[in-house]
Design a protein around this motif. Sequence first.
Motif, PDB file in Angstrom:
ATOM      1  N   GLN A   1      39.738   4.545  36.168  1.00  0.00           N
ATOM      2  CA  GLN A   1      39.643   3.360  35.330  1.00  0.00           C
ATOM      3  C   GLN A   1      39.091   2.183  36.119  1.00  0.00           C
ATOM      4  OE1 GLN A   1      43.617   2.805  33.745  1.00  0.00           O
ATOM      5  NE2 GLN A   1      43.145   4.057  31.953  1.00  0.00           N
ATOM      6  N   THR A   2      38.600   1.211  35.392  1.00  0.00           N
ATOM      7  CA  THR A   2      38.121  -0.021  36.016  1.00  0.00           C
ATOM      8  C   THR A   2      39.211  -0.619  36.895  1.00  0.00           C
ATOM      9  OG1 THR A   2      36.597  -0.498  34.197  1.00  0.00           O
ATOM     10  CG2 THR A   2      37.286  -2.348  35.569  1.00  0.00           C
ATOM     11  N   GLY A   3      38.800  -0.991  38.110  1.00  0.00           N
ATOM     12  CA  GLY A   3      39.741  -1.535  39.073  1.00  0.00           C
ATOM     13  C   GLY A   3      40.366  -0.505  39.984  1.00  0.00           C
ATOM     14  N   GLY A   4      40.129   0.750  39.690  1.00  0.00           N
ATOM     15  CA  GLY A   4      40.710   1.821  40.495  1.00  0.00           C
ATOM     16  C   GLY A   4      39.943   2.080  41.776  1.00  0.00           C
TER      17      GLY A   4
ATOM     18  N   LEU B   1      36.683  -0.581  41.471  1.00  0.00           N
ATOM     19  CA  LEU B   1      35.543   0.064  40.825  1.00  0.00           C
ATOM     20  C   LEU B   1      35.255  -0.538  39.457  1.00  0.00           C
ATOM     21  CD1 LEU B   1      36.261   3.690  41.978  1.00  0.00           C
ATOM     22  CD2 LEU B   1      34.113   2.462  42.359  1.00  0.00           C
ATOM     23  N   LYS B   2      33.971  -0.564  39.122  1.00  0.00           N
ATOM     24  CA  LYS B   2      33.492  -1.123  37.870  1.00  0.00           C
ATOM     25  C   LYS B   2      32.723  -0.050  37.113  1.00  0.00           C
ATOM     26  CE  LYS B   2      32.594  -5.481  40.335  1.00  0.00           C
ATOM     27  NZ  LYS B   2      31.549  -6.480  40.679  1.00  0.00           N
ATOM     28  N   PRO B   3      32.605  -0.203  35.796  1.00  0.00           N
ATOM     29  CA  PRO B   3      31.824   0.779  35.033  1.00  0.00           C
ATOM     30  C   PRO B   3      30.405   0.951  35.563  1.00  0.00           C
ATOM     31  CG  PRO B   3      33.114  -0.558  33.553  1.00  0.00           C
ATOM     32  CD  PRO B   3      33.283  -1.158  34.924  1.00  0.00           C
TER      33      PRO B   3
ATOM     34  N   VAL C   1      33.515   5.634  36.033  1.00  0.00           N
ATOM     35  CA  VAL C   1      34.489   4.549  35.916  1.00  0.00           C
ATOM     36  C   VAL C   1      34.567   4.148  34.443  1.00  0.00           C
ATOM     37  CG1 VAL C   1      35.198   2.281  36.718  1.00  0.00           C
ATOM     38  CG2 VAL C   1      33.868   3.782  38.223  1.00  0.00           C
ATOM     39  N   SER C   2      35.719   4.303  33.863  1.00  0.00           N
ATOM     40  CA  SER C   2      35.893   3.985  32.449  1.00  0.00           C
ATOM     41  C   SER C   2      36.330   2.529  32.286  1.00  0.00           C
ATOM     42  CB  SER C   2      36.926   4.912  31.820  1.00  0.00           C
ATOM     43  OG  SER C   2      38.190   4.718  32.425  1.00  0.00           O
ATOM     44  N   SER C   3      35.884   1.938  31.200  1.00  0.00           N
ATOM     45  CA  SER C   3      36.216   0.518  30.948  1.00  0.00           C
ATOM     46  C   SER C   3      37.500   0.391  30.144  1.00  0.00           C
ATOM     47  CB  SER C   3      35.058  -0.155  30.227  1.00  0.00           C
ATOM     48  OG  SER C   3      34.786   0.518  29.018  1.00  0.00           O
TER      49      SER C   3
END
Length: 115
Positions: free
Chosen positions: A13-16, A85-87, A113-115
Amino acid sequence: QVQLVESGGGLVQTGGSLRLSCAASGTIFRINLMGWYRQAPGKQRELVATITSSDSTNYADSAKGRFTISRDNAKNTMYLQMNSLKPEDTALYYCRVVAGAYFYWGQGTQVTVSS
């Protein structure tokens, strides 16, 4: 001949965070430069980060402050720690090794990376 095997990709996920590895094997005399590149669908392959045999690093602007490249010379292995991490980081990530007058590519590991 040098073989490169990447691992560590996946869905996050985003930010992971993810940690990619690139293990080099085969007839390796001297690895001068190792690097990570990525290619998103419909886009050209682009540099993410590189590291020299003396641990000098270089990062793309998109990776600065979020990604960290490192290497273990004894294991002929390179890593890419990716945080926040970002999409737009979604891509197939490749490692590249320059050994003497030759360079080699790995087969790639997918990062999504999913939003």
